[in-house]
Design an enzyme around this catalytic site. Structure first.
Site, PDB file in Angstrom:
ATOM      1  CB  SER A 115      -8.742   1.155   5.455  1.00 39.95           C
ATOM      2  OG  SER A 115      -9.433   2.356   5.234  1.00 39.95           O
ATOM      3  CB  SER A 168      -8.188   3.910   2.586  1.00 40.01           C
ATOM      4  OG  SER A 168      -7.383   3.226   3.533  1.00 40.01           O
ATOM      5  CE  LYS A 184      -3.912   2.014   2.579  1.00 37.95           C
ATOM      6  NZ  LYS A 184      -4.837   1.876   3.717  1.00 37.95           N
TER       7      LYS A 184
END
Ligand code: GLN
Length: 454
Positions: free
Chosen positions: A156, A132, A52
């Site tokens: 998330s 997210s 990420k």
């Protein structure tokens, strides 16, 4: 090479990676080959992973998918990714996400939304992969990496996993070091993996977790061999079903799946008990005070001097203002404004202090359930399956988007671990997940129970 060609073929459509690092991947893979030849293979030797964009990766694109971090390449590597590379894993690149991890659909990314590889039956409409950690979930679901790092401040990891038919675990706060992870809300942020099944998630978390002198909130507890928990019996376990985990407009199919999950666990010998977590309804409003408050403080460092973007102004104050106005997207600016407001002298007691008290009550709800003998809690993750990119209703009303996390945020407020496990497909042909919530530092219980459901 297979993963790199898959990325080349599909990333244009999915926008899961915002930076691909083929040279690094090939060098790391070669080093893996040598270690294997020397009989020195680590537990993740040669396993290609996506990261990420929130994790600092030395010399590699790290922008939290924000314009304000344009060109930022850190001089250091996050502890979590260091742990993964030390175990032999290979980095494929950096994954798309909501800007600074603020969002539930990956639509607030400066690089545009990641796309869910799943589509509703008979439809060509592009769906969100959740957020997210949308890029992480989309990449894992589409085989663009074998597993990915993600973070969960309010859902998330778990919500994108549910939207893409993957497994995601948010471990207990303190299980993974936050060092080198771009901070959103420091008292809530926690790293975890998104993987293709429960076993992969267990193996990845084992390598990611560690105590770390560079993050004083990381705990000094041994990290168990999570993989060993898989296949263990749930016989005699007490599973709590929280009566408050229902909202208006919730998919009937998710409610039915929840019942199905109860039936599966009962069949496997678990005892099902009805529980009440009475402060659940205050979790979302309290989160949207605590998280923006911490974010407004954490994001104060992006001033056009230290990192990334700088927009020149007539003096230094003007430069700050112009840089921040241009560098931060709309959602991030909204959070900074809310956070600054609730922390301001006149309102601190009314909002921030009150929210912290509510947070204690939410934590207490869970403690009481566990003290009464509950071993784990089974709950839904999301009110609906994946929705369309650009959904007008959600785009027009941020509070509706915030409601996406109504079942996931409570855990972050309480610091507890939670796993999202794929459990079914709805009538649209889209994946649905269920959530198992556990006691602090008892992630093994989550892996064991999730494996019964997957
Ligand atoms: N969707 C929530 C938010 O926007 C949670 C995000 C997260 O867990 N990083 O704050």
């Amino acid at each position: 090479d297979a993963y790199l060609s898959a990325i080349e073929a599909t990333n244009g459509a999915l926008n899961a990676y915002v930076a691909v690092t083929p040279d690094i991947a090939r060098d790391m893979a070669k080093a893996s080959d040598s270690r294997i030849a020397e009989g020195k293979a680590g537990v993740l030797e040669g396993i290609p992973l996506g990261v990420k964009d929130l994790f600092a990766t030395k010399g590699v694109h790290t922008q939290a998918c924000s314009h304000i971090l344009d060109g930022f390449k850190p001089e250091y590597e996050s502890t979590v990714t260091t742990n993964l590379w030390n175990a032999g894993a290979v980095m494929l690149g950096k994954l798309n996400m909501d800007e600074f991890a603020m969002g539930s659909s990956n639509e607030s990314s400066y690089y545009g939304p990641a796309v869910n590889p799943w589509k509703a039956t008979g439809s060509d409409e592009k769906l969100v992969p959740g957020g997210s950690s949308g890029g992480s979930a989309a990449a894992v679901a589409a085989h663009l990496c074998a597993g990915a790092t993600a973070t969960d401040t309010g859902g998330s990891i778990r919500q994108p996993a549910a939207f893409t038919g993957t497994v995601g675990i948010k471990p207990t706060y303190g299980r993974c070091s936050r060092w080198g992870i771009v901070a959103f809300a420091s008292s809530l942020d926690q790293a975890g993996p998104i993987a293709r099944d429960v076993r992969d998630a267990a193996i990845l978390l084992k390598s990611m977790a560690s105590t770390d002198a560079k993050d004083t909130t990381s705990v000094d507890l041994p990290v168990p061999d999570y993989e060993k928990a898989i296949g263990g019996s749930v016989k005699g376990m007490k599973i709590g079903i929280p009566r408050e985990y229902r909202v208006d407009g919730m998919s009937e199919e998710i409610l039915a799946l929840w019942q199905q999950g109860i039936a599966w666990l009962k069949e496997a010998g678990a005892e099902i008990v009805d529980i009440s977590l009475p402060h659940t309804k205050y979790a979302l409003p309290a989160y949207y005070i605590v998280a923006p408050a911490e974010a407004s403080s954490n994001l104060a460092r992006y001033d056009g001097v230290r990192y990334g973007l700088r927009v020149d102004g007539k003096d230094i104050a003007d430069m700050y203002e112009k840089t921040r106005a241009e560098g931060f997207g709309k959602e991030v600016q909204r959070r900074i404004m809310i956070g600054t407001y609730v922390l301001s002298a006149g309102y601190y007691d009314a909002y921030y202090l009150k929210a912290q008290k509510v947070r204690t009550l939410i934590k207490r709800d869970f403690e009481l359930a566990f003290e009464a003998g509950v071993d784990a809690i089974l709950a839904p993750i999301t009110p609906t399956s994946a929705f369309a990119i650009g959904d007008k209703e959600l785009a027009a009303d941020p509070v509706k988007m915030y409601l996406q996390d109504v079942f996931t945020i409570t855990l972050n407020m309480a610091g507890l671990p939670g796993i999202s496990v794929p459990a079914g497909i709805d009538s649209k042909g889209l994946p649905l997940g269920l959530q198992i919530i556990g006691k602090p530092f008892e992630e093994e219980t989550l892996f064991k129970t999730a494996h019964v459901i997957e």
